[in-house]
Write an enzyme that holds these catalytic residues in place. Structure first.
Site, PDB file in Angstrom:
ATOM      1  N   LYS A  36     -31.370  40.711 -55.065  1.00 45.47           N
ATOM      2  CA  LYS A  36     -31.383  41.231 -56.449  1.00 45.47           C
ATOM      3  C   LYS A  36     -32.785  41.348 -57.029  1.00 45.47           C
ATOM      4  CE  LYS A  36     -30.501  36.742 -58.557  1.00 45.47           C
ATOM      5  NZ  LYS A  36     -29.466  35.755 -58.822  1.00 45.47           N
ATOM      6  N   ARG A 131     -23.504  28.163 -66.195  1.00 46.68           N
ATOM      7  CA  ARG A 131     -23.448  29.622 -66.128  1.00 46.68           C
ATOM      8  C   ARG A 131     -22.050  29.910 -65.594  1.00 46.68           C
ATOM      9  NH1 ARG A 131     -27.795  33.115 -62.825  1.00 46.68           N
ATOM     10  NH2 ARG A 131     -26.125  33.074 -61.271  1.00 46.68           N
TER      11      ARG A 131
HETATM   12  C1  LIG Z   1     -29.657  34.855 -57.912  1.00 47.12           C
HETATM   13  C2  LIG Z   1     -28.604  34.071 -57.305  1.00 47.12           C
HETATM   14  C3  LIG Z   1     -28.860  33.360 -56.123  1.00 47.12           C
HETATM   15  C4  LIG Z   1     -30.236  33.310 -55.487  1.00 47.12           C
HETATM   16  O1  LIG Z   1     -31.100  32.489 -56.231  1.00 47.12           O
HETATM   17  P1  LIG Z   1     -32.585  32.178 -55.739  1.00 47.12           P
HETATM   18  O2  LIG Z   1     -33.091  31.163 -56.684  1.00 47.12           O
HETATM   19  O3  LIG Z   1     -33.337  33.458 -55.818  1.00 47.12           O
HETATM   20  O4  LIG Z   1     -32.496  31.667 -54.348  1.00 47.12           O
HETATM   21  C5  LIG Z   1     -27.820  32.674 -55.547  1.00 47.12           C
HETATM   22  N1  LIG Z   1     -26.598  32.680 -56.097  1.00 47.12           N
HETATM   23  C6  LIG Z   1     -26.317  33.347 -57.224  1.00 47.12           C
HETATM   24  C7  LIG Z   1     -24.939  33.301 -57.773  1.00 47.12           C
HETATM   25  C8  LIG Z   1     -27.311  34.060 -57.867  1.00 47.12           C
HETATM   26  O5  LIG Z   1     -27.027  34.727 -58.989  1.00 47.12           O
END
Ligand SMILES: *Cc1c(COP(=O)(O)O)cnc(C)c1O
Length: 592
Positions: A36, A131
Site C-alpha cells: 500500500k 482500529r
Molecule cells: C498497513 C498494514 C500492514 C503493514 O504494516 P507495516 O507497518 O507497513 O508493516 C499490515 N496489516 C494491515 C491490516 C495494514 O493495514
C-alpha cells in the site's frame, strides 16, 4: 532526469524481503508483502514476488487491480475492511480479504455466488489498538454466521496492532491470539490456515519470544521498504535502510539573512513563524514542497538543514555545503513521507532498472563522443580491394528496399566472403540474413540525411535547423562522416522463416525502425526475447571480426576506422570510396 523523483532500488527491496522471509520463516512464520505505501507499484510488486513472496496485500482495491493488470503473479489480499459499496470489486480482484463486519461478509458471499468463485476471509480480532477488529466476545457469534454463508471460506484469524493506538504486540497479545485460534478450531472442528499476528511492529516480539505459538503469518510493509522495525524505528540488522530516495533540485542558492524582515503575520498555512537569528546564511531553495511530500518526514543525506517548506518549496540552510542551482539533493524518507511522495502526482517514480538504463545510455554517449574524437587520429593503409555486389552474389539473403534505384548492396571483397559465411550459418537455423544497407555513395548518404531532416522538420516545425541537424546526427552520419562510404559497413537484421517474420530486436516493427536510445546494442530495458535476438545477430558478426556500432545494434563495421578503434587495430584498411567508376565494382576514387 526529472525532479522531484523518488528512486526505488528494487534490488535492495528484494534483498530486504528475502532476509525477512528467511528470518520469520525459520520459525514457521510466512510473510505477506504489503504494497500500500508504494501504491501497488508493479515493479516493486514483481521484485517482492521474485524474492519468494507469494501473497501481496494492499489496502485499496484499485492498487490490487493495477497489479493484476500488470501481470504480477501472486495471490492478492485486501487489507482494509472492504467497503460495502465495493464488495463486487473485492470478490472480483482479491482472493482474500480481512473482515470484521457480518453485513459486508454477507454481501461478499452474494457476489461470490454470482461469480461462482469462492472468496476467502480472515477475521480480524480487536486486541487493544482500537482500529479494525471484532471484540473477542463477538467472535463466536460471527463465526457461527460466517460458516453458514455460501462461497465464503474462513481461512484464518488475525490482528493488527501498533497502527492507531501504538499498542505493542507482545507475548500476552500473541498468546491470546494463539489461544483464540485453538478455541475456534476445537469448537467448530475446522483448521485455520492463517493465524496472522500483525505487521512490521511484530519484529521485537519475534526476536525476544521463546515460543511463537500458533502465529504463522505476518503482513509486512515498512520493514521491507525502510529496513526498520516500527515500535522504535530501529534498523533491522542485515537490511538496507536506503532503498528509497527522494531527489530534489536546487532552484535558488543565495546568501540571505536567517530571519525574515518586515512585520511578521501568518504564513501560507496560517502559522506565525519564528526563527533563530544566525546572521547571514546560505539559503537554498529546492523545487519540491508539501504538494509533493510530507516534508517533516524527510532527512537530508547531506549535512544541510531544512528550515521550512511551502506547497512548492523547501528552504534549507546549506551550512558549509556548496550547493548550486541545478544540483540534486537527496533525502531519506520516513513512512509518512514515502506514502505522500508515492501518492503525489508530481513526484516521478523511477525504479532501479530504469536507472540502470540511464547510466548505460550516458556511458554509451560518453563512449561515442570519445570515439568521434579518436576517428581522425586513425591511419588508413588502403588495401584497394574491390567492391562487390551482394545482390548478385547468389547468397541466401533478403534485401531491404533502398531509396536508391538499382541499389547494388556493395561491400569490400573480404566483407563479401564474411557475409556469405554468416548467411550459411543462419540457413542451418531456418533463418535468413537481411541486408538493410551496405556501401553508400555520398549522394546516397546525403539523400538519407535530407530525408530525415525533412521528416523531423515536419515533426518539430518550431525547431531551428541546427537543432534538427543535431537530432538527425544522433543516428545518421553526415555524408562526409559515414562509415558506409568505406564498403566495410553493413546494416543487417534476421528473418525467422519458421515464424515468417523479421525477428524482434526491441526497436523494430518488421523492417520499420524506431530510432531511440533503445537502439544502443546492450540497452537493459528491452524484452528478454529482443536481448537474445541481438545476442545472436551480434555474435554472428563478431565471430567474423566485425565490430558492432556503439549506438546501433544492426550496424557492423569491418576494415574501416571505426572497426580499427573498436577492435584495437593499429590502422584501418578501408578508406572512403566516393563513387564507383563502373558497374563492375572496381573501386573508383579513394579518399584518405
Ligand atoms: C498497513 C498494514 C500492514 C503493514 O504494516 P507495516 O507497518 O507497513 O508493516 C499490515 N496489516 C494491515 C491490516 C495494514 O493495514
Amino acid at each position: 532526469m526529472l525532479t522531484p523523483r523518488i528512486e526505488i532500488d528494487l534490488e535492495k527491496i528484494a534483498h530486504n524481503a528475502k532476509v525477512l522471509k528467511d528470518l520469520y520463516g525459520s520459525r514457521g512464520i510466512d510473510v505477506i508483502g504489503v504494497t500500500k505505501v508504494v501504491c501497488g507499484n508493479p515493479d516493486v510488486a514483481k521484485a517482492l514476488v521474485k524474492s519468494g513472496i507469494s501473497i501481496l496485500a494492499d489496502s485499496r482495491i484499485e492498487n490490487i487491480r493495477k497489479m493484476r493488470n500488470a501481470g504480477v503473479q501472486a495471490q492478492f489480499l485486501l487489507l482494509r475492511t472492504p467497503c460495502l459499496s465495493q464488495a463486487k470489486a473485492v470478490v472480483k480482484y482479491a482472493d482474500i480479504s480481512l473482515n470484521t463486519e457480518l453485513s459486508v461478509i454477507e454481501r461478499l458471499s452474494e457476489y461470490a455466488i454470482d461469480y461462482d468463485s469462492p472468496h476467502k476471509i480472515i477475521l480480524m480480532v480487536e486486541l487493544g489498538d482500537l482500529r479494525e477488529g471484532l471484540m473477542p466476545s463477538d467472535l463466536d457469534n460471527t463465526i457461527k454466521h460466517v460458516l453458514d454463508l455460501e462461497y465464503i471460506e474462513l481461512i484464518g484469524i488475525g490482528t493488527n496492532l501498533a497502527c492507531f493506538g501504538g499498542v505493542k504486540p507482545d507475548d500476552e497479545k500473541m498468546g491470546y491470539l494463539s489461544a483464540t485460534a485453538n478455541d475456534v478450531e476445537n469448537k467448530y472442528g475446522l483448521t485455520l490456515e492463517f493465524v496472522s499476528g500483525g505487521n512490521s511492529a511484530n519484529y521485537n516480539w519475534f526476536m525476544s519470544t521463546k515460543d511463537v505459538g500458533r502465529i504463522n503469518n505476518l503482513r509486512l510493509g515498512e520493514s521491507i521498504y525502510l529496513g526498520c522495525e516500527t515500535l522504535y524505528r530501529q534498523p533491522i540488522p542485515g537490511l538496507y535502510t536506503d532503498a528509497m530516495t527522494l531527489v530534489s533540485e536546487v532552484i535558488e542558492s543565495k546568501m540571505k539573512p536567517s530571519v525574515p524582515y518586515g512585520e511578521v503575520c501568518q504564513d501560507a498555512f496560517g502559522n506565525i513563524p519564528e526563527f533563530k537569528d544566525q546572521g547571514q546564511i546560505r539559503r537554498a531553495i529546492l523545487g519540491v514542497g508539501l504538494q509533493d511530500v510530507l516534508v517533516s518526514g524527510l532527512t537530508p543525506r547531506l549535512d544541510i538543514e531544512i528550515i521550512g517548506a511551502s506547497s512548492d518549496h523547501i528552504i534549507v540552510d546549506a551550512k558549509n555545503i556548496d550547493v548550486n542551482v541545478g544540483n540534486e539533493v537527496e533525502f531519506d524518507l520516513n513512512y509518512g513521507a514515502l506514502l505522500s511522495a508515492m501518492t503525489s502526482l508530481y513526484v516521478n517514480k523511477v525504479s532501479s532498472d530504469q536507472l540502470n538504463a540511464q547510466e548505460y545510455c550516458e556511458m554509451v554517449e560518453q563512449k561515442y563522443r570519445k570515439h568521434m574524437q579518436d576517428l581522425p587520429t586513425i591511419s588508413i593503409k588502403e588495401d584497394h580491394s574491390p567492391l562487390i555486389s551482394l545482390n548478385e552474389s547468389g547468397f541466401n539473403l533478403i534485401f531491404e528496399p533502398s531509396i536508391i534505384k538499382d541499389y547494388k548492396y556493395m561491400v569490400r571483397e573480404a566483407v563479401f566472403d564474411k557475409i556469405g559465411r554468416i548467411s550459411k550459418r543462419l540457413e542451418n537455423e531456418d533463418k535468413t540474413l537481411i541486408i538493410r544497407s551496405a556501401w553508400r555513395s555520398f549522394e546516397h548518404q546525403r539523400l538519407l540525411w535530407e530525408e530525415r531532416v525533412d521528416s523531423l522538420k515536419k515533426e518539430y516545425p518550431k525547431k531551428q535547423i541546427e537543432e534538427i541537424e543535431e537530432l538527425v546526427s544522433y543516428f545518421i552520419a553526415p555524408p562526409s562522416k559515414s562509415m558506409h562510404s568505406t564498403g566495410g559497413a553493413v546494416d543487417a537484421l534476421i528473418y525467422d522463416l519458421k515464424n515468417d517474420c523479421v525477428m524482434r530486436f526491441g526497436t523494430n516493427d518488421g523492417l520499420k525502425m524506431n530510432l531511440n536510445d533503445k537502439c544502443y546494442p546492450y540497452h537493459p530495458y528491452i524484452t528478454p526475447e529482443a536481448k537474445n535476438n541481438r545476442k545472436l545477430l551480434i555474435g554472428l558478426f563478431e565471430e567474423e571480426d566485425f565490430a558492432v556500432d556503439i549506438k546501433e545494434y544492426w550496424h557492423f563495421d569491418y576494415g574501416n576506422v571505426s572497426w580499427a578503434i573498436e577492435t584495437g587495430k593499429e590502422h584501418a584498411i578501408y578508406g572512403r570510396v566516393a563513387h564507383t567508376s563502373n558497374g563492375t565494382g572496381l573501386p573508383g576514387g579513394f579518399l584518405y
